[in-house]
Write a protein that holds these residues in place. Structure first.
Motif, PDB file in Angstrom:
ATOM      1  N   TYR A 121      31.700  41.058  41.629  1.00 20.46           N
ATOM      2  CA  TYR A 121      31.230  41.761  40.839  1.00 20.46           C
ATOM      3  C   TYR A 121      31.521  42.890  40.056  1.00 20.46           C
ATOM      4  CZ  TYR A 121      27.991  39.383  44.763  1.00 20.46           C
ATOM      5  OH  TYR A 121      27.188  38.917  44.534  1.00 20.46           O
ATOM      6  N   GLY A 122      32.520  42.552  40.420  1.00 19.72           N
ATOM      7  CA  GLY A 122      33.690  43.985  39.380  1.00 19.72           C
ATOM      8  C   GLY A 122      33.691  43.492  38.246  1.00 19.72           C
ATOM      9  N   MET A 123      34.124  41.712  38.118  1.00 17.03           N
ATOM     10  CA  MET A 123      33.955  41.593  36.542  1.00 17.03           C
ATOM     11  C   MET A 123      32.760  41.265  35.292  1.00 17.03           C
ATOM     12  SD  MET A 123      35.352  37.561  35.607  1.00 17.03           S
ATOM     13  CE  MET A 123      33.680  36.813  36.096  1.00 17.03           C
ATOM     14  N   GLN A 124      31.345  41.203  36.685  1.00 14.83           N
ATOM     15  CA  GLN A 124      30.148  41.135  36.188  1.00 14.83           C
ATOM     16  C   GLN A 124      29.809  42.597  35.442  1.00 14.83           C
ATOM     17  OE1 GLN A 124      28.535  38.367  35.382  1.00 14.83           O
ATOM     18  NE2 GLN A 124      28.729  37.211  37.354  1.00 14.83           N
ATOM     19  N   GLY A 125      30.078  43.406  36.496  1.00 14.81           N
ATOM     20  CA  GLY A 125      29.617  44.786  35.824  1.00 14.81           C
ATOM     21  C   GLY A 125      30.742  45.564  34.972  1.00 14.81           C
ATOM     22  N   GLY A 126      31.940  45.196  34.986  1.00 12.13           N
ATOM     23  CA  GLY A 126      33.259  45.425  33.747  1.00 12.13           C
ATOM     24  C   GLY A 126      32.056  45.110  32.247  1.00 12.13           C
ATOM     25  N   LEU A 127      31.959  43.626  32.528  1.00 15.38           N
ATOM     26  CA  LEU A 127      31.665  42.894  30.776  1.00 15.38           C
ATOM     27  C   LEU A 127      29.941  43.308  30.251  1.00 15.38           C
ATOM     28  CD1 LEU A 127      32.062  39.195  31.659  1.00 15.38           C
ATOM     29  CD2 LEU A 127      33.127  40.695  30.196  1.00 15.38           C
ATOM     30  N   ILE A 128      29.082  43.568  31.643  1.00 13.96           N
ATOM     31  CA  ILE A 128      28.401  44.234  30.923  1.00 13.96           C
ATOM     32  C   ILE A 128      28.147  45.614  30.232  1.00 13.96           C
ATOM     33  CG2 ILE A 128      25.703  45.809  31.981  1.00 13.96           C
ATOM     34  CD1 ILE A 128      25.448  43.720  34.551  1.00 13.96           C
ATOM     35  N   ILE A 129      29.158  46.488  31.533  1.00 15.19           N
ATOM     36  CA  ILE A 129      29.856  48.009  30.201  1.00 15.19           C
ATOM     37  C   ILE A 129      29.772  47.512  28.778  1.00 15.19           C
ATOM     38  CG2 ILE A 129      30.949  50.128  30.433  1.00 15.19           C
ATOM     39  CD1 ILE A 129      30.728  49.502  33.563  1.00 15.19           C
ATOM     40  N   LEU A 130      31.393  46.827  28.666  1.00 12.02           N
ATOM     41  CA  LEU A 130      31.963  46.214  27.462  1.00 12.02           C
ATOM     42  C   LEU A 130      31.055  45.522  26.725  1.00 12.02           C
ATOM     43  CD1 LEU A 130      34.412  46.533  26.245  1.00 12.02           C
ATOM     44  CD2 LEU A 130      34.784  44.121  27.066  1.00 12.02           C
TER      45      LEU A 130
END
Length: 276
Positions: A121-130
């Motif tokens: 989930y951390g990676m998925q959220g970070g990618l959405i933001i980026l």
């Protein structure tokens, strides 16, 4: 460079980060409850819709061109909601995807929530933001859409059609029992082995061009670069093709030999794709 609205962009980014944390957190809580981490795939596209809606609302009092703002919001929403609906229809009722089941076996005695945040989930959220940076930036550009923006819309449309039509063709192919064990090599799939991934990349190139109303929008080029890299080298094409080679054997190797790997090209001759 003095006209960059640093304060507005920073506020928007913070709002998107906060909304993404809440959104991803709700998905994680639901996934834990139903013991199916793969539902995050369904909400990947809608996560960008959240970022677009938040950006549109936060930027309402800014100097962004209203037409550009609305176009970017609509294009992002159409893409994200269609993708979420397609994956949901495909996945719901089939249990947890084996990729996530395999990942969960690696947890062993690690605390559940930190493990999930670190691995999923951390990676998925970070990618959405980026990756949503073009959407965020476009909301604060006062220039009319213009030629570059119009080209961006055209590329978005091409990408959306490749993705949507490719998914539709594949779903129809799989639904026919006569195609069991065969490799999909028809329609758009005869021109590229991944029309949906190619379309996805085009969508984000188009949104990036819509963020070029001002020179500082060039910073958002990180978005299509990261998305294309994900699609071709990490979670997309590379992983899928390894699985197809294992499951389809020589039939898939023949398909690879005759069909472009990403960018659409005319099918090569002497294609001999047979059931595995």
């Amino acid at each position: 460079m003095n006209d960059i609205p640093w304060g507005d962009l920073a506020l928007n980014l913070l709002a998107v980060i906060a909304a993404t944390i809440v959104f991803i957190g709700a998905i994680m809580a639901t996934a834990i409850k139903i013991k199916n981490q793969s539902i995050i795939d369904i909400f990947w596209g809608p996560g960008f819709v959240v970022a677009a809606v938040v950006s549109y609302l936060v930027s309402a009092r800014g100097d962004g061109n209203d037409t550009r703002r609305l176009v970017v919001l609509v294009l992002t929403a159409v893409w994200g909601l269609r993708l979420g609906a397609y994956i949901g229809k495909r996945n719901i009722g089939h249990g947890e995807d084996r990729r996530y089941t395999s990942m969960m076996r690696q947890r062993k005695d690690q605390a559940l929530i930190p493990f999930l945040i670190r691995r999923i989930y951390g990676m998925q959220g970070g990618l959405i933001i980026l990756i949503s940076l073009p959407v965020q930036f476009a909301m604060y550009q006062s220039e009319a859409i213009g030629i570059i923006g119009s080209i961006g819309i055209a590329i978005w449309l091409i990408g959306f059609l490749f993705e949507a039509v490719g998914d539709w063709q594949l779903a129809r192919f799989k639904a026919d029992p006569a195609n069991a064990g065969k490799v999909m090599d028809r329609g758009l799939w005869a021109w590229t082995r991944h029309p949906n991934y190619f379309g996805d990349a085009c969508v984000w190139v188009g949104l990036f061009l819509l963020a070029l109303g001002a020179p500082w929008g060039l910073v958002a080029i990180v978005s299509p670069i990261v998305m294309t890299k994900l699609l071709t080298s990490f979670s997309g094409k590379a992983v899928l093709e390894r699985g197809m080679r294992r499951s389809k054997g020589e039939a898939y190797e023949a398909y690879v030999a005759s069909t472009s790997g990403f960018f659409p090209l005319p099918p090569r001759r002497n294609k001999t794709v047979t059931p595995s």
